[in-house]
Write a protein that holds these residues in place. Structure first.
Motif, PDB file in Angstrom:
ATOM      1  N   LYS A  66       0.828  -1.210   0.000  1.00 28.77           N
ATOM      2  CA  LYS A  66       0.000   0.000   0.000  1.00 28.77           C
ATOM      3  C   LYS A  66       0.856   1.251   0.000  1.00 28.77           C
ATOM      4  O   LYS A  66       0.544   2.228  -0.687  1.00 28.77           O
ATOM      5  CB  LYS A  66      -0.927  -0.005   1.222  1.00 28.77           C
ATOM      6  CG  LYS A  66      -2.090  -0.977   1.075  1.00 28.77           C
ATOM      7  CD  LYS A  66      -3.013  -0.859   2.270  1.00 28.77           C
ATOM      8  CE  LYS A  66      -4.292  -1.660   2.056  1.00 28.77           C
ATOM      9  NZ  LYS A  66      -5.091  -1.704   3.282  1.00 28.77           N
ATOM     10  N   LYS A  94      -2.859  -0.747  -5.386  1.00 34.36           N
ATOM     11  CA  LYS A  94      -4.263  -0.730  -4.973  1.00 34.36           C
ATOM     12  C   LYS A  94      -4.927  -2.072  -5.261  1.00 34.36           C
ATOM     13  O   LYS A  94      -6.000  -2.376  -4.770  1.00 34.36           O
ATOM     14  CB  LYS A  94      -5.021   0.365  -5.727  1.00 34.36           C
ATOM     15  CG  LYS A  94      -4.407   1.761  -5.535  1.00 34.36           C
ATOM     16  CD  LYS A  94      -5.442   2.757  -5.131  1.00 34.36           C
ATOM     17  CE  LYS A  94      -4.939   4.141  -4.801  1.00 34.36           C
ATOM     18  NZ  LYS A  94      -3.557   4.294  -4.397  1.00 34.36           N
ATOM     19  N   LYS A  95      -4.270  -2.847  -6.118  1.00 33.12           N
ATOM     20  CA  LYS A  95      -4.835  -4.141  -6.520  1.00 33.12           C
ATOM     21  C   LYS A  95      -3.763  -5.223  -6.471  1.00 33.12           C
ATOM     22  O   LYS A  95      -2.580  -4.926  -6.529  1.00 33.12           O
ATOM     23  CB  LYS A  95      -5.364  -4.050  -7.950  1.00 33.12           C
ATOM     24  CG  LYS A  95      -6.640  -3.222  -8.083  1.00 33.12           C
ATOM     25  CD  LYS A  95      -7.085  -3.193  -9.544  1.00 33.12           C
ATOM     26  CE  LYS A  95      -8.290  -2.308  -9.758  1.00 33.12           C
ATOM     27  NZ  LYS A  95      -9.439  -2.606  -8.925  1.00 33.12           N
ATOM     28  N   SER A 139      -9.136  -5.826  -5.102  1.00 32.06           N
ATOM     29  CA  SER A 139      -8.690  -4.606  -4.425  1.00 32.06           C
ATOM     30  C   SER A 139      -8.050  -4.929  -3.086  1.00 32.06           C
ATOM     31  O   SER A 139      -8.501  -5.832  -2.389  1.00 32.06           O
ATOM     32  CB  SER A 139      -9.882  -3.685  -4.180  1.00 32.06           C
ATOM     33  OG  SER A 139     -10.404  -3.300  -5.426  1.00 32.06           O
TER      34      SER A 139
END
Ligand SMILES: [Zn+2]
Ligand SMILES: [Zn+2]
Length: 262
Positions: free
Chosen positions: A242, A247-248, A261
């Protein structure tokens, strides 16, 4: 959603715990998608992997578990396959074409040297480590270019005992990441490094930053060889992902990528 795609079984002769125990722990931890990826058979260093005869048994055990736990967790079947540059003939058709969800391509050997085995740790002192980093990275490139695999296993494993690459190696790391990008592979953030002398995930922060920059997707693996290692280090790996801006992440079913996600 929480995914962990790199987990072993007793078939590789250096792991402990039953498949049911691994899965129970995964369910307890709230893992949604849990993949086994034990060491695939190969006519090399065979004491650390399942035999060719055991491959079907492994498949059967996992398919049974998949059914048994389908209401609690999704179980996937992968294999961790050794890629040894110069010994590509060891790659077995049955393994490469096995009906599984994904193959993790891993480098554990440079020529004859099983560099992650503490038995051979003495070799590090005898070698020009930068030269070996170059050889190691070339092996990853060849592995990616073979296009047999979906996931790059523990990208910078050669640092396991603390011999990190020097600044002069970074261009080779970048070049290797470019090949991974071009061959559309996914890199796992592997928590096993936290349990080893290097005390950090594979790959390190700077490598992951560059991977993100050029668009390489990630997945997660605890590389558990025992029940207490299931899910180990996941929170730290997730935070790192992160922080870098991921984000994925990705998992595979029948060798097709699916994004989720973080
Ligand atoms: Zn192992
Ligand atoms: Zn491995």
């Amino acid at each position: 959603m929480r995914v962990d795609l790199h987990n072993h079984t007793t078939l590789c002769n250096h792991a402990s715990g039953s498949i049911d125990e691994y899965i129970s722990k995964a369910v307890e931890l709230g893992i949604n998608i849990y993949g086994f990826s034990c060491h695939a058979p190969m006519d090399f260093d065979s004491k650390y992997r399942m035999t060719f005869e055991e491959l079907d048994e492994y498949h059967k055990m996992i398919i049974e578990a998949k059914k048994k736990y389908e209401n609690q967790i999704e179980i996937l079947m992968g294999l961790e396959v050794d890629f040894i540059k110069g010994r590509e003939y060891l790659l077995d058709k049955k393994v490469l074409q096995y009906p599984c969800d994904y193959l993790i391509g891993s480098i554990h050997f440079i020529d004859e040297w099983g560099f992650d085995n503490p038995e051979f740790i003495g070799e590090y002192a005898k070698k020009d480590i930068d030269e070996y980093w170059k050889k190691y990275l070339q092996s990853i490139q060849k592995m990616a270019e073979s296009r047999f695999f979906q996931i790059v296993g523990h990208f910078d494993l050669l640092k396991i005992f603390g011999y990190k690459p020097t600044e002069s190696i970074f261009p080779y790391i970048k070049e290797t990441l470019q090949v991974i990008r071009e061959t559309e592979m996914v890199i796992e953030i592997n928590a096993a490094g936290f349990r080893k002398p290097i005390k950090e995930q594979y790959p390190d922060f700077k490598i992951l930053e560059y991977a993100k920059k050029i668009g390489i997707p990630i997945t997660f693996g605890s590389d558990a060889h025992s029940i207490d290692q299931v899910g180990f280090g996941y929170e730290k790996c997730l935070q790192i992902a992160k922080k870098i801006g991921y984000k994925k992440a990705i998992y595979f079913k029948n060798k097709n990528p699916y994004s989720f996600s973080l």
